[in-house]
Enzyme design. Sequence first.
Site, PDB file in Angstrom:
ATOM      1  N   GLY A 228       0.847  -1.188   0.000  1.00  0.00           N
ATOM      2  CA  GLY A 228       0.000   0.000   0.000  1.00  0.00           C
ATOM      3  C   GLY A 228       0.875   1.227   0.000  1.00  0.00           C
ATOM      4  CB  SER A 229       1.736   3.803  -1.455  1.00  0.00           C
ATOM      5  OG  SER A 229       2.444   2.673  -1.861  1.00  0.00           O
ATOM      6  CG  ASN A 230      -0.476   7.111   3.010  1.00  0.00           C
ATOM      7  OD1 ASN A 230      -1.525   6.523   2.779  1.00  0.00           O
ATOM      8  ND2 ASN A 230       0.129   7.080   4.190  1.00  0.00           N
TER       9      ASN A 230
END
Length: 785
Positions: A228-230
């Site tokens: 995942g990531s922001n």
Amino acid sequence: MTHIRKALAVLAAALSVTALGTGVATAGEDNARAVLRYTEHGIPHIVAKDFAGLGYGYGYAAATDNVCELAKIYVTVSAQRSRYFGPDGAGYPSLSEAKNNLHSDLFFQQLNDSGVVDRLVAQPAPQGPRPEVRQVVSGYVKGYNAFLARTGRSGITDPACRGADWVRPISEQDFYRHFYAIAVTGGLGFVTEGLFATPPSGTAAAGPGTAAQLSASLRDGLGKGGLGSNGIAVGSDGTAAGKGSVLLGNPHYPWQDGRRFWQSQLTIPGRVDVAGASLLGMPFVMIGHTADAAWTHTVSTPVTFGLFEVPLTPGDPTTYLVDGKAEKMTSRDVTVQVRQADGSLKPVRRTFWATRYGPVLDDVGGFPVPWTAKSAYALRDANATNMRGLNTWFELDQARSTADIVRTLSRTQGVPWVNTIATDRAGNALYADIQVVPHVTDELAAACSTPVGRETFAADGLPILDGGKSSCQWGSDPGAVEPGLFAPSRLPQQQRRDYELNTNDSAWLANARAPITGYPRIVGDQATERNPRTREALLTAEKGGFSTDSMKKMLFTDHSLLADLAAADLAKLCASFPGGQAPSSSGPVPVGPACTALANWDHTYALDSRGSLLFQRFAVRLGGLPRFTVPFDPKAPLNTPNTLNVGNADIRKAFGDAIAELRAAGLAPDARLRDGQSVTRNGERIPIHGAQGFLGVLNVMTPAWDPAHGNTEVVHGSSYIQVVGFGERGCPDASTVLTYSQSANPNSPYFSDQTKLYSRGEWVKERFCEADVLRSPALRVVVLR
């Protein structure tokens, strides 16, 4: 090269400069392939005259820090794990979902036998690598091999592979096979276990599992291993100064094995100057910045593969029908060498079957799609022809603006399964999901979906089409780089001056004020509930007034949106239990100081926050429970759903179970986060702040729970973090931290130094411009000849 020569001449008087390879040790670099200038925390600034030299320096430096991890990658893609580690050991989850070494080897050997990687590499750009990319790759391989030649196996200091016979020099083919494995992670790599399908021997006609089962499988990560990531891009209107821009890049990747990031700066004076990080073994900056543009990536929602159900000829399960005409499946016998208990090798053979659409399979991540006497399922992976991503990141490394970034993404169409979020010096903020997406329109899905496919496409964007009709194959756009893909112009992108962001939801709310709509279902959903991280990011971005310092502070505040929504109600529920006894699966448990801790909690996952661990263990248990009484409202997506459903018996029991679980681990209900969340490196316990994304915490840390001790390791979470600002100063204002540090070698000084830095909430001030590099008190120069 003049400024480099002058700099090194000055350094020569004060530093001990080592020349490696042939030639005389000298501080000059006229005959060097590359110059490595190390600054704080072992970050190399690699300077070369040409692309081959740049790759050489990268390969040598990367092997210095992580030779064992890299060697694991190469033994995996060469299908040699069973030879060296035995067939029953765990597979290598960084590159496929194979459950053991034997299945990993069979999977990669059938890819290698097919020659697909060699064919793709042999093509000219854009399908094959650009000439400059080939030069970088050639240099990288030579640099990696030069490190091995210098140290020898016995000279490796990392105990994970010191003296191991599976550590060997590599070829360019090894490199390209590695990149291909990354590209197909969300397709072929996800369904690895299902590719061992065999023709049915009887006449059983059992159907596939339910659409709900497949949805659960897909939502478990689509083979991306919990990635995942922001990404938050703030344009000039969202900055405190009213000009320039700020970018947060915050990928949440595994802390172990081959999906680790490694940080560097790559410079060819007058041609390339880029800093950031890349996945191990990729000699290009994949998340980073140049002097004028910065970008990051987030794992995206488009499904990059599709299934086709093909009808079979009666009595012949390896012949299928298309438009009523019979076609024979193709088969490939694959053999790998497997180490036996006595050390000898024994060949093991499997047969793989394929249709015109792709390989036959009987399972999709645990969801059965059985090969029966009546039909079989085949998979088409849209990334099965993707070697283009190498060109994508090569060109991104030279971007000067968000417009350059869009042009690169569109021209190469090589991003396999991620969004791009970017900023530039001019104050633009960009969101773009320009990537590889199967050309399955909503109309095609409506006309051609199987009964289960109608449900999976609506719920998750996964197409399961009728393979018995040629009219049901994927479509094509004139602007796509190859047939079967959507053209970049039909994929979501948006550029604004306030902000754009993504935290692994679809494109719909990249900006709360300007929803993106009209894209095909396979790209993602619209007007649906956003994940808690997305809501936290949007609520934060809407406040505006960002600087690089405030962005860093915001991330490391470790605020939990779910806590805002539920903690106060949970504290009241806690105080309402008769006799201070909460229900649990094993009977009533005393709440003790839990109620006070929750009532006084600051709703953050900072190290000294009390109540955070209790709320975390409670939230882990919520799963699919009806947690809120106010449902999602597409007209109020940032504020709904809300209000904890305290009347639900299962939610009340989850609270008691959380208290019991903490006590079993030796932790009080009001324990601080630091008391129950840490990693241990070389015998030293290092507390870790942050928490799981479902808590609405941007700084994601997904820990491994030990029932006897609490959270004792990080599975995946914040990895390479960068905050990059463009303002009046010519040099970008950038800070970074690589949470697990540069090296996986416990004997390296860079094994846990940044992990401790992260634990303290500190950052590494990046040294991008020449003067900043030369001012580093840790400056060490290595000249590679």
